[in-house]
Design a protein around this motif. Structure first.
Motif, mmCIF file in Angstrom:
data_model
loop_
_atom_site.group_PDB
_atom_site.id
_atom_site.type_symbol
_atom_site.label_atom_id
_atom_site.label_comp_id
_atom_site.label_asym_id
_atom_site.label_seq_id
_atom_site.Cartn_x
_atom_site.Cartn_y
_atom_site.Cartn_z
ATOM 1 N N ILE A 64 0.833 -1.194 0.000
ATOM 2 C CA ILE A 64 0.000 0.000 0.000
ATOM 3 C C ILE A 64 0.872 1.251 0.000
ATOM 4 O O ILE A 64 1.856 1.337 0.728
ATOM 5 C CB ILE A 64 -0.936 0.000 1.227
ATOM 6 C CG1 ILE A 64 -1.875 -1.217 1.148
ATOM 7 C CG2 ILE A 64 -1.738 1.292 1.307
ATOM 8 C CD1 ILE A 64 -2.697 -1.432 2.403
ATOM 9 N N CYS A 113 -4.145 2.982 5.010
ATOM 10 C CA CYS A 113 -4.124 1.607 4.502
ATOM 11 C C CYS A 113 -5.535 1.036 4.384
ATOM 12 O O CYS A 113 -5.856 0.322 3.420
ATOM 13 C CB CYS A 113 -3.271 0.723 5.416
ATOM 14 S SG CYS A 113 -1.507 1.116 5.387
ATOM 15 N N ALA A 117 -7.418 -0.199 0.822
ATOM 16 C CA ALA A 117 -8.028 -1.514 0.611
ATOM 17 C C ALA A 117 -9.492 -1.387 0.194
ATOM 18 O O ALA A 117 -9.967 -2.102 -0.702
ATOM 19 C CB ALA A 117 -7.905 -2.356 1.876
ATOM 20 N N THR A 120 -9.745 -0.039 -3.425
ATOM 21 C CA THR A 120 -9.428 -1.115 -4.372
ATOM 22 C C THR A 120 -10.606 -2.063 -4.504
ATOM 23 O O THR A 120 -10.956 -2.495 -5.609
ATOM 24 C CB THR A 120 -8.174 -1.872 -3.909
ATOM 25 O OG1 THR A 120 -7.076 -0.950 -3.784
ATOM 26 C CG2 THR A 120 -7.800 -2.962 -4.887
ATOM 27 N N ILE A 186 -10.158 -9.425 -0.666
ATOM 28 C CA ILE A 186 -9.047 -8.494 -0.480
ATOM 29 C C ILE A 186 -8.869 -8.323 1.013
ATOM 30 O O ILE A 186 -9.807 -7.944 1.718
ATOM 31 C CB ILE A 186 -9.327 -7.132 -1.134
ATOM 32 C CG1 ILE A 186 -9.578 -7.288 -2.641
ATOM 33 C CG2 ILE A 186 -8.171 -6.173 -0.884
ATOM 34 C CD1 ILE A 186 -9.990 -6.008 -3.320
ATOM 35 N N GLN A 187 -7.666 -8.615 1.503
ATOM 36 C CA GLN A 187 -7.427 -8.574 2.945
ATOM 37 C C GLN A 187 -6.240 -7.672 3.264
ATOM 38 O O GLN A 187 -5.296 -7.541 2.481
ATOM 39 C CB GLN A 187 -7.148 -9.984 3.475
ATOM 40 C CG GLN A 187 -5.889 -10.603 2.884
ATOM 41 C CD GLN A 187 -5.920 -12.117 2.917
ATOM 42 O OE1 GLN A 187 -6.965 -12.738 2.641
ATOM 43 N NE2 GLN A 187 -4.789 -12.725 3.255
ATOM 44 N N LEU A 188 -6.306 -7.027 4.408
ATOM 45 C CA LEU A 188 -5.186 -6.259 4.927
ATOM 46 C C LEU A 188 -4.289 -7.175 5.740
ATOM 47 O O LEU A 188 -4.764 -8.054 6.459
ATOM 48 C CB LEU A 188 -5.693 -5.122 5.822
ATOM 49 C CG LEU A 188 -6.229 -3.866 5.129
ATOM 50 C CD1 LEU A 188 -6.989 -3.009 6.128
ATOM 51 C CD2 LEU A 188 -5.091 -3.079 4.506
ATOM 52 N N MET A 216 -2.046 -5.243 0.815
ATOM 53 C CA MET A 216 -3.338 -5.796 0.408
ATOM 54 C C MET A 216 -3.043 -7.134 -0.263
ATOM 55 O O MET A 216 -2.227 -7.184 -1.200
ATOM 56 C CB MET A 216 -4.047 -4.899 -0.593
ATOM 57 C CG MET A 216 -4.485 -3.564 -0.076
ATOM 58 S SD MET A 216 -5.298 -2.596 -1.396
ATOM 59 C CE MET A 216 -3.884 -2.135 -2.407
ATOM 60 N N THR A 246 -3.414 3.538 -4.842
ATOM 61 C CA THR A 246 -3.350 2.697 -3.643
ATOM 62 C C THR A 246 -2.081 1.862 -3.583
ATOM 63 O O THR A 246 -1.696 1.387 -2.523
ATOM 64 C CB THR A 246 -4.568 1.759 -3.579
ATOM 65 O OG1 THR A 246 -4.631 0.967 -4.781
ATOM 66 C CG2 THR A 246 -5.857 2.566 -3.462
ATOM 67 N N CYS A 247 -1.415 1.684 -4.728
ATOM 68 C CA CYS A 247 -0.154 0.930 -4.783
ATOM 69 C C CYS A 247 0.618 1.420 -6.001
ATOM 70 O O CYS A 247 0.040 1.547 -7.079
ATOM 71 C CB CYS A 247 -0.412 -0.576 -4.876
ATOM 72 S SG CYS A 247 1.068 -1.592 -5.150
#
Length: 548
Positions: A64, A113, A117, A120, A186-188, A216, A246-247
């Protein structure tokens, strides 16, 4: 333009042909560079037995874009000195807790962050979970000092999305092929540290600068069948993440890393045992690794062997995958709720906030939806519809960072046909950028300067070949105007009929064999004679224009 017409008329007159001939035109197409990797499975005839086909799913770790880590205030810097950006929490010293300076509705984590996520997930048409939780995922590596990773793997922030990706396919590779891959979740989660090899002292060091950086993880369902499809999906995702901000998606810096889950089976039968190819940091290598693994597994099954459920790595030098270790199962990770973090809450809008919570503290879906930019697929469609471009040209403009903005900036300043301008941008400009390994933002020729050159060519001041000479000089001498170069190098079109008559007569007199060929009906030789006229005029007579 008038000078060019006179040049052609003089040539025809001097070799005693009719001064009128049928118009002709030439179309020069430069093949846009695309991946040449093909799906390993070929279409089957109806009578042929079913063949083994590849099945591919992806797990993508996207770093991120944030100034600080997920649970600490340590800065995120690429190539910082080893262990120079590590907090007590990052190093997992006993008694340390996640940073409590940044709160998101009483959550103790980096709000940036969380928003990344969620944005996204919105861009990928995911369902956003209003409540998600963090777990501890246990495994033991030297670069994971806590012995566990804080992750949302079991209850993520976003689920059930779709990524629509496109690539050029078909027999001539000029047809736009569109496919969907489903996003499971999608996970942190936290990133781990990094092992560094000290060649001087022959030892391995552990650098914790990356430990705790926010990631992510995007899990794609096994909807792909070969390396080419997987590469196209990852490239599309990379463009989306960059458009969202975001990235940054720089794979060479480890900001985007891909794990490929690969298996083979016969259509209609259960999926085969899968292997996981870990930490691929190049789209080209991703395609090659998947295609090799499909071929390897196919060979194992055909000779009666069993594919092992294992983790493998891709060796770019040999072009092969190599075994690393057995694949862990869910039970090996011993998931448990993270006791130091409450649930992560996301709200629809300010009206849904609980009492006592300010809007600046919370993550609001309505606010993030309003911030969504134009996504790559929409950009391509708009370029085709607005400017009448070919699909492959829209791919090139969107896929090259900053090239679409450059093209549109030129179009705002010129009346030239967009299909003419695209040739200059994708051939002349992009060719020199690639040759010198420059980004579009570092181009010595600004959009306004290119637009001025194109306007001069459109006005008939210079020929197409002379315009390319001017462009080369503009590249070598940034800031020098096109008109100044034309005047200094005397590249303007020859406009006097007497001068053109003399040059044409000289060419005709010195090439009797070509003249006889033209008189015999071989008008292709006329192009050679015109080329000689162009040479005599140093490119100042345009060979493409024709007289009426």
């Amino acid at each position: 333009m008038a000078a060019s017409c006179i040049a052609v008329r003089e040539l025809l007159h001097n070799i005693k042909l009719m001064p009128y001939y049928q118009k002709s035109s030439c179309l020069f197409i430069r093949r846009i560079s695309t991946s040449k990797l093909q799906c390993s499975s070929q279409p089957l005839e109806k009578s042929a037995p079913q063949q083994l086909v590849g099945v591919v799913g992806l797990e993508i770790h996207a770093q991120i874009s944030s100034n600080t880590k997920l649970f600490s205030g340590s800065s995120v810097q690429f190539l910082a000195p080893p262990n120079s950006s590590v907090s007590f929490f990052d190093a997992s010293l006993p008694g340390t807790l996640p940073n409590v300076n940044v709160a998101v509705c009483s959550q103790v984590l980096n709000k940036r962050c969380v928003e990344a996520a969620v944005m996204t997930g919105l861009a990928l048409n995911c369902t956003i979970n209003k409540k998600s939780v963090f777990d501890r995922k246990h495994y033991f590596y030297a670069d994971l000092p806590a012995g566990y990773q804080i992750t949302q793997q079991r209850r993520p922030v976003a689920v059930d999305g779709v990524l629509t990706y496109s690539f050029l396919g078909g027999r001539k590779r000029n047809q736009v092929m569109r496919k969907n891959v489903h996003i499971k979740q999608i996970q942190l989660e936290q990133d781990s540290g990094k092992s560094l090899h000290d060649d001087v002292n022959s030892q391995t060091l552990v650098d914790l600068n990356r430990a705790g950086v926010g990631l992510m993880e995007l899990v794609m369902e096994p909807d792909m069948s070969c390396g080419e499809e997987a590469a196209a999906a990852v490239r599309e995702l990379q463009l989306i993440l960059q458009a969202l901000g975001t990235c940054q998606g720089n794979m060479s810096e480890g900001q985007l890393r891909v794990d490929a889950n690969v298996s083979v089976h016969r259509p209609g039968e259960p999926l085969g045992t899968r292997t996981e190819v870990k930490n691929i940091n190049s789209i080209r290598y991703l395609a090659r690794a998947i295609d090799f693994e499909i071929q390897r597994q196919t060979a194992v099954v055909r000779r009666g062997g069993a594919v092992l459920n294992e983790t493998r790595a891709y060796d770019s030098k040999s072009g092969e995958t190599v075994a690393m270790r057995d694949k862990e199962g869910l039970q090996d990770y011993r998931f448990m709720p993270e006791p130091n973090l409450p649930p992560l809450l996301v709200f629809e809008d300010e009206a849904s906030l609980p009492a006592g919570v300010e809007a600046g503290q919370a993550v609001l879906l309505r606010t993030l939806r309003a911030r969504l930019p134009e996504l790559p697929s929409v950009r391509r469609d708009r370029l085709v519809q607005t400017y009448g471009l070919l699909p492959e040209h829209s791919f090139t403009l969107v896929n090259e960072d900053g090239l679409m903005e450059y093209f549109e900036a030129v179009m705002k300043r010129t009346s030239r046909d967009p299909r003419k301008v695209i040739g200059w941008v994708t051939n002349e400009l992009l060719g020199l950028l690639k040759q010198q390994d420059l980004s579009v933002s570092h181009s010595p020729v600004l959009p306004a300067a290119l637009a001025e050159l194109l306007e001069l060519q459109e006005a008939g001041c210079i020929s197409s070949s002379a315009a390319k000479q001017v462009f080369q000089e503009m590249w070598r001498s940034p800031g020098k105007a096109a008109l100044q170069i034309i005047q200094e190098r005397d590249l303007g079109l020859v406009s006097y009929a007497a001068d053109l008559h003399r040059i044409c007569q000289k060419v005709v007199d010195s090439h009797p064999d070509e003249v006889r060929a033209v008189r015999s009906g071989n008008q292709k030789v006329l192009n050679k004679l015109m080329g000689l006229v162009q040479k005599e005029t140093k490119g100042r007579a345009d060979p493409v224009l024709r007289c009426q």
